[in-house]
Design an enzyme around this catalytic site. Structure first.
Site, PDB file in Angstrom:
ATOM      1  N   ASN A  19     -12.440  73.078  65.072  1.00 49.32           N
ATOM      2  CA  ASN A  19     -11.849  74.616  64.658  1.00 49.32           C
ATOM      3  C   ASN A  19     -12.620  75.055  63.249  1.00 49.32           C
ATOM      4  O   ASN A  19     -13.445  74.469  62.802  1.00 49.32           O
ATOM      5  CB  ASN A  19     -10.492  74.885  64.785  1.00 49.32           C
ATOM      6  CG  ASN A  19      -9.861  73.797  63.962  1.00 49.32           C
ATOM      7  OD1 ASN A  19     -10.267  73.525  62.575  1.00 49.32           O
ATOM      8  ND2 ASN A  19      -8.694  73.399  64.099  1.00 49.32           N
ATOM      9  N   ASN A  53      -1.107  67.221  68.430  1.00 52.54           N
ATOM     10  CA  ASN A  53      -2.483  67.192  67.663  1.00 52.54           C
ATOM     11  C   ASN A  53      -2.617  68.030  66.388  1.00 52.54           C
ATOM     12  O   ASN A  53      -1.885  68.740  66.240  1.00 52.54           O
ATOM     13  CB  ASN A  53      -3.544  67.800  68.812  1.00 52.54           C
ATOM     14  CG  ASN A  53      -3.293  69.192  68.884  1.00 52.54           C
ATOM     15  OD1 ASN A  53      -3.648  69.967  67.778  1.00 52.54           O
ATOM     16  ND2 ASN A  53      -2.634  69.671  69.803  1.00 52.54           N
ATOM     17  N   LYS A 181      -6.672  81.621  74.406  1.00 55.39           N
ATOM     18  CA  LYS A 181      -6.972  81.850  72.910  1.00 55.39           C
ATOM     19  C   LYS A 181      -8.355  81.017  72.761  1.00 55.39           C
ATOM     20  O   LYS A 181      -8.387  80.019  73.173  1.00 55.39           O
ATOM     21  CB  LYS A 181      -5.951  81.203  72.411  1.00 55.39           C
ATOM     22  CG  LYS A 181      -5.826  81.134  70.890  1.00 55.39           C
ATOM     23  CD  LYS A 181      -4.520  80.753  70.397  1.00 55.39           C
ATOM     24  CE  LYS A 181      -4.393  79.307  69.919  1.00 55.39           C
ATOM     25  NZ  LYS A 181      -3.110  78.965  69.634  1.00 55.39           N
ATOM     26  N   LYS A 183     -11.219  79.961  69.419  1.00 53.64           N
ATOM     27  CA  LYS A 183     -11.330  79.777  67.901  1.00 53.64           C
ATOM     28  C   LYS A 183     -12.327  80.931  67.141  1.00 53.64           C
ATOM     29  O   LYS A 183     -13.044  81.381  67.948  1.00 53.64           O
ATOM     30  CB  LYS A 183     -11.748  78.563  67.268  1.00 53.64           C
ATOM     31  CG  LYS A 183     -10.718  77.262  68.072  1.00 53.64           C
ATOM     32  CD  LYS A 183      -9.317  77.211  67.599  1.00 53.64           C
ATOM     33  CE  LYS A 183      -8.733  76.237  67.676  1.00 53.64           C
ATOM     34  NZ  LYS A 183      -7.149  76.306  67.322  1.00 53.64           N
ATOM     35  N   ASP A 212      -7.748  82.482  66.853  1.00 50.49           N
ATOM     36  CA  ASP A 212      -7.134  81.725  65.933  1.00 50.49           C
ATOM     37  C   ASP A 212      -8.078  81.187  64.988  1.00 50.49           C
ATOM     38  O   ASP A 212      -9.073  80.265  65.073  1.00 50.49           O
ATOM     39  CB  ASP A 212      -6.557  80.335  66.736  1.00 50.49           C
ATOM     40  CG  ASP A 212      -5.982  79.300  65.800  1.00 50.49           C
ATOM     41  OD1 ASP A 212      -5.656  79.575  64.660  1.00 50.49           O
ATOM     42  OD2 ASP A 212      -5.311  78.251  66.400  1.00 50.49           O
ATOM     43  N   GLU A 238      -4.076  84.505  64.858  1.00 51.67           N
ATOM     44  CA  GLU A 238      -3.401  83.498  64.282  1.00 51.67           C
ATOM     45  C   GLU A 238      -3.899  82.687  62.999  1.00 51.67           C
ATOM     46  O   GLU A 238      -5.176  82.745  62.838  1.00 51.67           O
ATOM     47  CB  GLU A 238      -3.585  82.465  65.601  1.00 51.67           C
ATOM     48  CG  GLU A 238      -2.855  81.170  65.360  1.00 51.67           C
ATOM     49  CD  GLU A 238      -2.467  80.376  66.615  1.00 51.67           C
ATOM     50  OE1 GLU A 238      -2.406  81.042  67.613  1.00 51.67           O
ATOM     51  OE2 GLU A 238      -2.518  79.117  66.505  1.00 51.67           O
ATOM     52  N   GLU A 264       2.454  77.132  62.306  1.00 53.42           N
ATOM     53  CA  GLU A 264       2.306  75.789  62.971  1.00 53.42           C
ATOM     54  C   GLU A 264       2.167  74.694  61.794  1.00 53.42           C
ATOM     55  O   GLU A 264       2.238  73.715  62.118  1.00 53.42           O
ATOM     56  CB  GLU A 264       1.118  75.854  63.928  1.00 53.42           C
ATOM     57  CG  GLU A 264      -0.253  76.080  63.244  1.00 53.42           C
ATOM     58  CD  GLU A 264      -1.326  75.655  64.131  1.00 53.42           C
ATOM     59  OE1 GLU A 264      -1.513  76.646  65.032  1.00 53.42           O
ATOM     60  OE2 GLU A 264      -2.279  74.761  64.133  1.00 53.42           O
ATOM     61  N   ASP A 291       6.185  74.130  64.734  1.00 53.06           N
ATOM     62  CA  ASP A 291       5.986  72.994  65.583  1.00 53.06           C
ATOM     63  C   ASP A 291       7.314  72.056  65.675  1.00 53.06           C
ATOM     64  O   ASP A 291       7.385  71.666  64.618  1.00 53.06           O
ATOM     65  CB  ASP A 291       4.627  72.146  65.431  1.00 53.06           C
ATOM     66  CG  ASP A 291       4.420  71.098  66.441  1.00 53.06           C
ATOM     67  OD1 ASP A 291       5.230  70.287  66.818  1.00 53.06           O
ATOM     68  OD2 ASP A 291       2.928  71.030  66.791  1.00 53.06           O
ATOM     69  N   HIS A 321       3.868  75.577  68.741  1.00 54.47           N
ATOM     70  CA  HIS A 321       2.277  75.078  68.595  1.00 54.47           C
ATOM     71  C   HIS A 321       2.636  73.677  69.291  1.00 54.47           C
ATOM     72  O   HIS A 321       3.726  72.952  69.306  1.00 54.47           O
ATOM     73  CB  HIS A 321       1.893  74.768  67.252  1.00 54.47           C
ATOM     74  CG  HIS A 321       0.659  73.852  67.171  1.00 54.47           C
ATOM     75  ND1 HIS A 321       0.744  72.470  66.642  1.00 54.47           N
ATOM     76  CD2 HIS A 321      -0.415  73.908  67.228  1.00 54.47           C
ATOM     77  CE1 HIS A 321      -0.342  71.845  66.747  1.00 54.47           C
ATOM     78  NE2 HIS A 321      -1.354  72.611  66.879  1.00 54.47           N
ATOM     79  N   GLU A 340       2.840  76.838  73.724  1.00 49.77           N
ATOM     80  CA  GLU A 340       1.210  76.429  74.082  1.00 49.77           C
ATOM     81  C   GLU A 340       0.775  75.691  74.869  1.00 49.77           C
ATOM     82  O   GLU A 340       1.613  74.950  75.530  1.00 49.77           O
ATOM     83  CB  GLU A 340       0.635  76.103  72.473  1.00 49.77           C
ATOM     84  CG  GLU A 340      -0.827  75.859  72.321  1.00 49.77           C
ATOM     85  CD  GLU A 340      -1.083  75.951  70.785  1.00 49.77           C
ATOM     86  OE1 GLU A 340      -0.569  75.352  70.288  1.00 49.77           O
ATOM     87  OE2 GLU A 340      -2.416  76.198  70.639  1.00 49.77           O
ATOM     88  N   SER A 341      -0.449  75.707  75.531  1.00 51.34           N
ATOM     89  CA  SER A 341      -0.920  74.648  76.340  1.00 51.34           C
ATOM     90  C   SER A 341      -2.476  74.365  76.126  1.00 51.34           C
ATOM     91  O   SER A 341      -3.169  75.247  75.796  1.00 51.34           O
ATOM     92  CB  SER A 341      -0.808  75.266  77.780  1.00 51.34           C
ATOM     93  OG  SER A 341      -1.165  74.298  78.585  1.00 51.34           O
TER      94      SER A 341
HETATM   95 MG    MG Z   1      -3.424  77.448  65.719  1.00 53.67          MG
END
Ligand code: MG
Length: 388
Positions: A19, A53, A181, A183, A212, A238, A264, A291, A321, A340-341
């Site tokens: 990311n 994660n 979503k 990055k 994000d 985000e 998050e 999260d 998250h 989220e997924s």
């Molecule tokens: Mg994020």
């Protein structure tokens, strides 16, 4: 009843994705098993937990501080009042004994791993899916049978161009997701806009695409991106800047008209409360992504919801998250706005049960006791092999 043992292992979820801030080539998670002496279906109840994660495994903290505190505790200090189950709140206090306030670091992740395993065990002992237990205890019995989920992906990846990005997003749409979503912030603005437009050509409506930046931007860059993104009418923008830079968010919120999402990387009720106090977020549109594992577990997340309820925010602004079954149970049982997924990342810890496909952007939950790990074959196989 009592906890007979707690064991932890480190598992790899390494991948070459990147990311705007980190790559995942050495990413790990901690996995814990809380073994009780309560017998269900002829076997001792075992609760499982792991961290979301993005933060690394916490084996050292677990082995040196949090597991020994529980092991050394008298069972009468962590049992429920009726003595027939664990009390997650009392266990949380035992884990956090002799920990100073503030400066949360990543101990919140270690505590969250055990907290998930405790809640899994509590629901198994009560013979309920966790989301129904949460709804019964904390939400007047109201549980959602299906929850909004969006497909998070669109990472930077060696050799990945616009075509590959479109292919990835098409797979998510084919799999039943309606919202995706990607990055941003890991490439120059012009290149990111090209990536955004290539995905918009698939989903047609800006409301079906979120972006994000993973906290990468300073204020000037966040504003420059915001100005460029505004015409697209995206679902949300985000983590534009550092998660603890509340003033940056407040300044951006006066200028960027669309929804901003963050939270998050805030790991405590106090940090989240400061976000609501100082970041200028708008309760009619912005999204809160704390999260429930990374931030000291569900016990602390319930404290966050208390703050939220007291400040006039609706719980449907919360979309955690994490992308796993635990957060999905929390969303379904506590009336959150979604979850989220990660359909193609962080397997087998990410994702939902085998028999609950995503349909029209929503996913259901299995009707088995606990979080539902035993209904996700790749995950339960991996967990059992870790503890074999
Ligand atoms: Mg994020």
């Amino acid at each position: 009843m009592k906890i007979v043992d707690i064991v932890e292992r480190t598992a790899s979820i390494a991948s070459p994705i990147r990311n705007a801030y980190i790559d995942f080539r050495r990413m790990t998670v901690s996995v814990a098993a809380v073994v009780t002496d309560v017998v269900r279906d002829g076997k001792p109840v075992v609760g499982y937990g792991f961290n979301s994660n993005g933060r690394y495994a916490q084996g050292c903290l677990l082995r040196e501080r949090f597991i020994p505190r529980v092991r050394e505790a008298d069972p009468s200090t962590y049992m429920s009042e009726a003595g027939d189950n664990l009390d997650p709140f009392r266990l949380w206090d035992i884990m956090m004994a002799n920990e100073k306030p503030g400066g949360h670091g990543e101990r919140s992740v270690a505590v969250g791993v055990i907290d998930m395993a405790v809640w899994d065990a509590v629901a198994k002992i009560e013979r309920k899916p966790l989301y129904r237990l949460l709804a019964d205890r904390y939400n007047g019995g109201a549980a959602a049978s299906r929850v909004f989920v969006y497909a998070a992906g669109g990472y930077y990846y060696p050799g990945k161009g616009t075509r590959e990005l479109q292919d990835e997003m098409s797979r998510y749409l084919d799999a039943g997701y309606r919202t995706v979503k990607i990055k941003i912030g890991g490439a120059p603005l012009a290149e990111d806009l090209g990536r955004i437009e290539s995905v918009l050509s698939l989903v047609s409506d800006g409301d079906r695409l979120a972006v994000d930046a993973n906290g990468r931007f300073d204020l000037d860059t966040a504003v420059a991106y915001g100005d460029a993104l505004a015409p697209y009418g995206l679902r949300w923008y985000e983590e534009p800047g550092d998660p603890l830079d509340y003033q940056l968010h407040a300044d951006l919120a006066t200028r960027y008209p669309g929804p901003i999402a963050t939270g998050e990387n805030l790991f405590s009720m106090q940090d989240m409360r400061n976000l609501l106090r100082h970041a200028g977020l708008r309760r009619d549109r912005d999204i809160l992504q704390m999260d429930p594992v990374l931030s000291y577990g569900l016990v602390e997340y319930l404290r966050m919801l208390n703050v939220l309820d007291g400040t006039g925010w609706s719980r449907d602004r919360c979309i955690p998250h994490g992308g796993h079954q635990f957060a999905l149970n929390i969303a379904a049982g506590l009336g959150l706005g979604g979850n989220e997924s990660y359909p193609e990342m962080f397997a087998p810890f990410g994702g939902f049960s085998d028999d609950t496909p995503v349909e029209n952007g929503r996913v259901g939950l299995p009707e088995i006791p606990g979080v539902g790990f035993e209904a996700k074959s790749d995950l339960i196989d991996r967990i059992r092999s870790l503890f074999a």
